[in-house]
Design a protein around this motif. Sequence first.
Motif, short mmCIF file in Angstrom:
data_model
loop_
_atom_site.label_atom_id
_atom_site.label_comp_id
_atom_site.label_asym_id
_atom_site.label_seq_id
_atom_site.Cartn_x
_atom_site.Cartn_y
_atom_site.Cartn_z
N LEU A 14 0.86 -1.07 0.06
CA LEU A 14 0.11 -0.11 0.13
C LEU A 14 0.83 1.40 -0.08
N LEU A 15 1.77 1.45 0.82
CA LEU A 15 2.90 2.31 0.71
C LEU A 15 3.59 2.65 -0.36
N LYS A 16 3.78 1.51 -1.23
CA LYS A 16 4.70 1.65 -2.55
C LYS A 16 3.63 2.25 -3.66
N GLU A 17 2.11 1.90 -3.23
CA GLU A 17 1.48 2.43 -4.13
C GLU A 17 0.92 4.01 -3.90
N ALA A 18 0.92 4.29 -2.68
CA ALA A 18 0.71 5.57 -2.10
C ALA A 18 1.56 6.53 -2.42
N LYS A 19 3.05 6.23 -2.71
CA LYS A 19 3.71 7.10 -3.07
C LYS A 19 3.85 7.93 -4.21
N MET A 20 3.14 7.13 -5.25
CA MET A 20 2.77 8.00 -6.32
C MET A 20 1.21 8.71 -6.48
N PRO A 21 1.54 10.08 -6.51
CA PRO A 21 0.14 10.84 -6.45
C PRO A 21 -0.81 10.32 -7.47
N GLY A 22 -1.86 10.53 -7.09
CA GLY A 22 -3.33 10.28 -8.07
C GLY A 22 -3.11 8.58 -8.18
N ALA A 23 -2.45 7.82 -7.56
CA ALA A 23 -2.70 6.52 -7.54
C ALA A 23 -4.19 5.91 -7.09
N THR A 24 -4.46 4.79 -7.73
CA THR A 24 -5.94 4.45 -7.27
C THR A 24 -5.54 2.84 -6.60
N VAL A 25 -6.01 2.66 -5.46
CA VAL A 25 -5.77 1.48 -4.91
C VAL A 25 -7.24 0.66 -4.86
N LYS A 26 -7.00 -0.43 -4.93
CA LYS A 26 -8.17 -1.41 -4.91
C LYS A 26 -8.26 -2.22 -3.47
N ILE A 27 -9.15 -2.20 -2.78
CA ILE A 27 -9.20 -2.82 -1.42
C ILE A 27 -10.31 -4.01 -1.40
N GLU A 28 -9.75 -4.88 -1.27
CA GLU A 28 -10.83 -5.93 -1.24
C GLU A 28 -10.86 -6.70 0.37
N SER A 29 -12.01 -7.35 0.60
CA SER A 29 -12.24 -7.96 1.87
C SER A 29 -13.06 -8.98 1.51
N PRO A 30 -12.65 -10.40 1.28
CA PRO A 30 -13.30 -11.45 1.04
C PRO A 30 -13.95 -11.99 2.40
N GLU A 31 -13.29 -11.99 3.53
CA GLU A 31 -13.79 -12.43 4.64
C GLU A 31 -15.08 -11.77 5.12
N LEU A 32 -15.15 -10.40 4.62
CA LEU A 32 -16.40 -9.59 5.06
C LEU A 32 -17.54 -9.46 3.94
N SER A 33 -17.33 -10.10 2.74
CA SER A 33 -18.09 -10.26 1.61
C SER A 33 -18.61 -8.93 1.13
N MET A 34 -17.49 -7.97 0.86
CA MET A 34 -17.86 -6.63 0.58
C MET A 34 -17.59 -6.66 -0.99
N GLU A 35 -18.02 -5.59 -1.74
CA GLU A 35 -17.45 -5.43 -3.22
C GLU A 35 -16.18 -4.64 -2.94
N PRO A 36 -15.29 -4.96 -3.91
CA PRO A 36 -14.04 -4.11 -3.96
C PRO A 36 -14.21 -2.66 -3.75
N GLN A 37 -13.21 -2.08 -3.05
CA GLN A 37 -13.49 -0.46 -2.93
C GLN A 37 -12.15 -0.11 -3.79
N LEU A 38 -12.56 0.84 -4.78
CA LEU A 38 -11.33 1.75 -5.40
C LEU A 38 -11.47 3.23 -4.78
N ILE A 39 -9.99 3.35 -4.18
CA ILE A 39 -9.76 4.70 -3.63
C ILE A 39 -8.66 5.39 -4.12
N LYS A 40 -9.03 6.61 -4.63
CA LYS A 40 -8.01 7.52 -5.50
C LYS A 40 -6.93 8.11 -4.05
N LEU A 41 -5.90 8.03 -4.31
CA LEU A 41 -5.17 8.78 -3.33
C LEU A 41 -4.30 10.08 -3.70
N ASP A 42 -4.45 10.88 -2.66
CA ASP A 42 -3.74 12.29 -2.98
C ASP A 42 -2.35 11.95 -2.83
#
Length: 105
Positions: A14-42
């Motif tokens: 996550l830190l590797k991706e976060a160091k690039m401005p404007g990067a989009t990170v996909k967060i998945e949580s199979p154990e919570l049965s949630m839809e994957p979340q896309l978060i754009k980082l500043d």
Amino acid sequence: VVQNLSQTPVLRELLKEAKMPGATVKIESPELSMEPQLIKLDQPGPLTLAMYQFLTEMQETKKGVVTPKELFAQVCKKAIRFKGYQQQDSHELLRYLLDGMRAEE
């Protein structure tokens, strides 16, 4: 505390991706049965960048001894109680470090 954090693959990635401005990170949580979340980082803040840089240096096997000088300086800016090199509890460092990085989001 920092050695334990350095062995957390999800945090390192996550830190590797976060160091690039404007990067989009996909967060998945199979154990919570949630839809994957896309978060754009500043643009990451100075504490987050110092954490990324330090964890990267720790992973380099040829580096030898690594000191957390810049990371510690950034923590001290967020939590003045750490200035002066007095003994502090490791859980306090962890809390201030993670809270400080979260505040930079």
